[in-house]
Design an enzyme around this catalytic site. Structure first.
Site, mmCIF file in Angstrom:
data_model
loop_
_atom_site.group_PDB
_atom_site.id
_atom_site.type_symbol
_atom_site.label_atom_id
_atom_site.label_comp_id
_atom_site.label_asym_id
_atom_site.label_seq_id
_atom_site.Cartn_x
_atom_site.Cartn_y
_atom_site.Cartn_z
ATOM 1 N N TYR A 230 1.210 -5.911 3.323
ATOM 2 C CA TYR A 230 0.987 -5.832 1.872
ATOM 3 C C TYR A 230 1.282 -4.413 1.401
ATOM 4 O O TYR A 230 0.658 -3.458 1.871
ATOM 5 C CB TYR A 230 -0.468 -6.211 1.628
ATOM 6 C CG TYR A 230 -1.014 -6.232 0.227
ATOM 7 C CD1 TYR A 230 -0.466 -7.033 -0.762
ATOM 8 C CD2 TYR A 230 -2.145 -5.488 -0.098
ATOM 9 C CE1 TYR A 230 -1.016 -7.094 -2.028
ATOM 10 C CE2 TYR A 230 -2.714 -5.543 -1.361
ATOM 11 C CZ TYR A 230 -2.150 -6.333 -2.328
ATOM 12 O OH TYR A 230 -2.718 -6.400 -3.582
ATOM 13 N N SER A 231 2.272 -4.262 0.499
ATOM 14 C CA SER A 231 2.650 -2.953 -0.021
ATOM 15 C C SER A 231 3.086 -2.046 1.143
ATOM 16 O O SER A 231 3.982 -2.416 1.901
ATOM 17 C CB SER A 231 1.490 -2.353 -0.819
ATOM 18 O OG SER A 231 1.893 -1.208 -1.523
ATOM 19 N N PHE A 232 2.474 -0.870 1.324
ATOM 20 C CA PHE A 232 2.803 0.008 2.449
ATOM 21 C C PHE A 232 2.657 -0.724 3.779
ATOM 22 O O PHE A 232 3.338 -0.416 4.758
ATOM 23 C CB PHE A 232 1.897 1.244 2.393
ATOM 24 C CG PHE A 232 2.101 2.258 3.478
ATOM 25 C CD1 PHE A 232 3.354 2.549 3.979
ATOM 26 C CD2 PHE A 232 1.008 2.960 3.980
ATOM 27 C CE1 PHE A 232 3.527 3.509 4.972
ATOM 28 C CE2 PHE A 232 1.173 3.917 4.960
ATOM 29 C CZ PHE A 232 2.430 4.187 5.468
ATOM 30 N N GLY A 234 3.846 -3.439 4.385
ATOM 31 C CA GLY A 234 5.151 -4.013 4.674
ATOM 32 C C GLY A 234 5.982 -3.139 5.590
ATOM 33 O O GLY A 234 6.822 -3.640 6.352
#
Length: 397
Positions: A230-232, A234
Site C-alpha cells: 500500500y503506497s510506499f 508497493g
C-alpha cells in the site's frame, strides 16, 4: 482532485479520510463540517478540528456501548479511529516527544481495538516474531470455522498505521471470502512509535518472518497468499518479492520502482549534489525557504526524517538512496497486479516503470481520474480499485 481545500496536501488527506466511508471509516457530513472549520494550510487548526470531531464521535461510541447498542458503538468507534489518525497527521516536528501526537496515536489504536471486538467476523491481535522482538498485527478472518482460505498479507506505507488496514483492504477482503493479515513493520505505526524501529531497504528481512508466521496459521491457505503493498508499501513488497517467493500473487497498490527517484524529483540537481557532498547546513537553509509554502513537501521531508531514523533532512535524503529495485526487479517471479493512478502527484510514472522492468506476469491497471479513482492509492475510488484487485485475485489464485 481538489476536495474541500485548495492546499494540495489538505485536499488529498481529506479525500483519504472521506474515501473510507464505504467501509465504515467516515461519514461524509462529519468530514465536510470538520474541513469547513479549517483554514487552508493551517496545521494547528487541522489538529484541533479533527481531534474535536474524533472525540465527539468517540463519545457517541462509548455511550452506545454503555447502552448495549453494539452496532452503533462499532460504527462510531471505527470512524473515531480514522479521525484520530487524521488529526495526528501533520504533527511531525517532534513525534516522539509531542504529547499530542502520542495521545492521538494511542486513541486511534484504542478506538479501533474497541470496534474490532464488536465486528461480526473474528479479529485476532497478533504478535509476529521479528528479529529480537515482535511486530504488532491483526488477523482478520472470514469466520471461525478454521477453513483454510485465500489471504491477503497487507504491508502499509510511509505514513500508514496498522488500524488503517481495515478500511484500506481488509473490509473489502472479508466481503469476498478472503482473510487479511496486517502488520506494522519498521517505520510504521506502533513498531515505529513504541519500539523505535525504522524503515529498512531490505524489506525481505521483514516480510519473510511475516510469511513464516502466516504459514503457521491453519486458517490461511498456503497456496493462496497474496502480498499487498500500500503506497510506499508497493516498493517494499516488490523489493521483498525479489527474495521471498512463497506467495502466489502480488498487488502493488502504488508500484514504485525507485523511491529515491520519485521523492527527489522536485529537488534541483545542484541541491541533491550538495546533499551528497555533506553540505547539510546550506541544504537546510535552502529548504527552509522552499518548504514554507509547500505543505506536501514540508510534511513529507519531516515524516521521512522521523520514519527513517535520520538526523536531518539531508540525512534522510541520503538514507533513501538504497530504496530502488535496480538489480533486483528481474528476480521477481510472482504474478503481479500494478495500479497506476493517472493523477498520482506522489509517484507519477513509477508504476509503469516497474511494470516494464518485471519479468514475471504483470498486469498494469490505470485508475482513471474521470472515474474518480485517479489519485494516489485510488483515494476517492477505493471501491473501484478493490473490484479490480479482488477480481484479479479470484482469477490468479
Amino acid at each position: 482532485m481538489k476536495f474541500l481545500f485548495h492546499d494540495e496536501s489538505f485536499a488529498f488527506e481529506t479525500l483519504r479520510t472521506a474515501c473510507f466511508a464505504p467501509y465504515g471509516g467516515a461519514d461524509l457530513g462529519e468530514v465536510v463540517v470538520t474541513a469547513r472549520a479549517i483554514p487552508d494550510g493551517d496545521e494547528d487548526a487541522w489538529y484541533e478540528q479533527w481531534r474535536a470531531t474524533a472525540a465527539r464521535v468517540h463519545a457517541l461510541g462509548d455511550a452506545a456501548l454503555a447502552a448495549g447498542h453494539r452496532v452503533s458503538a462499532r460504527e462510531a468507534l471505527l470512524r473515531a479511529s480514522n479521525y484520530y489518525r487524521t488529526a495526528e497527521f501533520y504533527l511531525r516536528d517532534d513525534p516522539f516527544g509531542d504529547d499530542r501526537a502520542k495521545e492521538l496515536s494511542s486513541l486511534a489504536r484504542g478506538t479501533f481495538a474497541g470496534a474490532a471486538s464488536l465486528l461480526d467476523t473474528p479479529v485476532e491481535p497478533v504478535a509476529i516474531p521479528y528479529e529480537h522482538t515482535t511486530l504488532p498485527g491483526y488477523l482478520f478472518l472470514v469466520d471461525d470455522s478454521g477453513t483454510p482460505r485465500p489471504t491477503v498479507i497487507f504491508t502499509s506505507g510511509f505514513d500508514s498505521i496498522l488500524e488503517e488496514a481495515y478500511f484500506a483492504v481488509a473490509a473489502a477482503a472479508l466481503r469476498r471470502g478472503y482473510n487479511c493479515l496486517a502488520y506494522d513493520g519498521p517505520g510504521q505505526g506502533a513498531a515505529l512509535r513504541d519500539q523505535r524501529l525504522f524503515f529498512r531497504p531490505d524489506w525481505e528481512a521483514v516480510l519473510t518472518p511475516v510469511m513464516d508466521f502466516a504459514l503457521t496459521r491453519p486458517e490461511i491457505d498456503p497456496d493462496r497468499i497474496a502480498l499487498h503493498g500500500y503506497s510506499f508499501g508497493g516498493h517494499l513488497v516488490a523489493r521483498a518479492a525479489a527474495f521471498e517467493h512463497r506467495a502466489a500473487a502480488l498487488v502493488l497498490d502504488g508500484g514504485i520502482y525507485s523511491y529515491y527517484d520519485a521523492t527527489t524529483r522536485l529537488l534541483p540537481a545542484w541541491l541533491l549534489q550538495w546533499t551528497a557532498d555533506g553540505r547539510d547546513e546550506e541544504v537546510e537553509h535552502v529548504l527552509s525557504l522552499a518548504l514554507a509554502g509547500n505543505t506536501s513537501l514540508r510534511w513529507a521531508l519531516r515524516n521521512g526524517v522521523w520514519t527513517f531514523g535520520a538526523d536531518s533532512i539531508p540525512d534522510y535524503v541520503r538514507r533513501s538512496r538504497p530504496y530502488t529495485l535496480d538489480g533486483v526487479a528481474r528476480r521477481i517471479t510472482t504474478p503481479a497486479l500494478v495500479f497506476d493512478p493517472d493523477n498520482d502527484f506522489v509517484f507519477k510514472g513509477e508504476p509503469a516503470r516497474l511494470h516494464r522492468e518485471l519479468r514475471s506476469p504483470s498486469t498494469l491497471v490505470t485508475l482513471s481520474e474521470a472515474e474518480g479513482a485517479g489519485e494516489h492509492c485510488g483515494y476517492g475510488g477505493r471501491s473501484t480499485l478493490h473490484q479490480h484487485m479482488y477480481d484479479w485475485l479470484d482469477r490468479t489464485l
